[in-house]
Design a protein around this motif. Structure first.
Motif: not given
Length: 83
Positions: A18, A21-22, A24-25, A30-32, A34-35, A45, A54
């Motif tokens: 987590s 991911v946070t 990264y965004e 960008a969200h890994p 979804i972007a 997803i 990603y």
């Protein structure tokens, strides 16, 4: 949702994923998962998360320092043993 949460084996590794991911965004903007393809369904997803598909952080944010990008990639490894 971390990959290990899908099979009910969540532990401290979930927090590491987590964080990745946070980070990264936050650092790429960008969200890994979804972007690269807006409009994904929840199932798509989840599939991307399970397959760890990603864009590398440096592809999204080329000015990001390489060591930082590598930490992000490592924290987002699907296999907990590689984190």
């Amino acid at each position: 949702m971390a990959p290990e949460q899908f099979d009910g084996t969540a532990d401290f590794q979930t927090d590491i994923w987590s964080f990745g991911v946070t980070a990264y965004e936050f650092l790429t903007g960008a969200h890994p998962f979804i972007a690269s393809k807006p409009g994904l369904t929840t199932e798509e997803i989840f599939s991307r998360i399970l397959m760890a598909r990603y864009s590398h952080p440096l592809e999204v944010a080329p000015t990001l320092p390489t060591p930082v990008a590598e930490v992000i990639v490592r924290t987002m490894q699907k296999d907990c043993a590689q984190r």
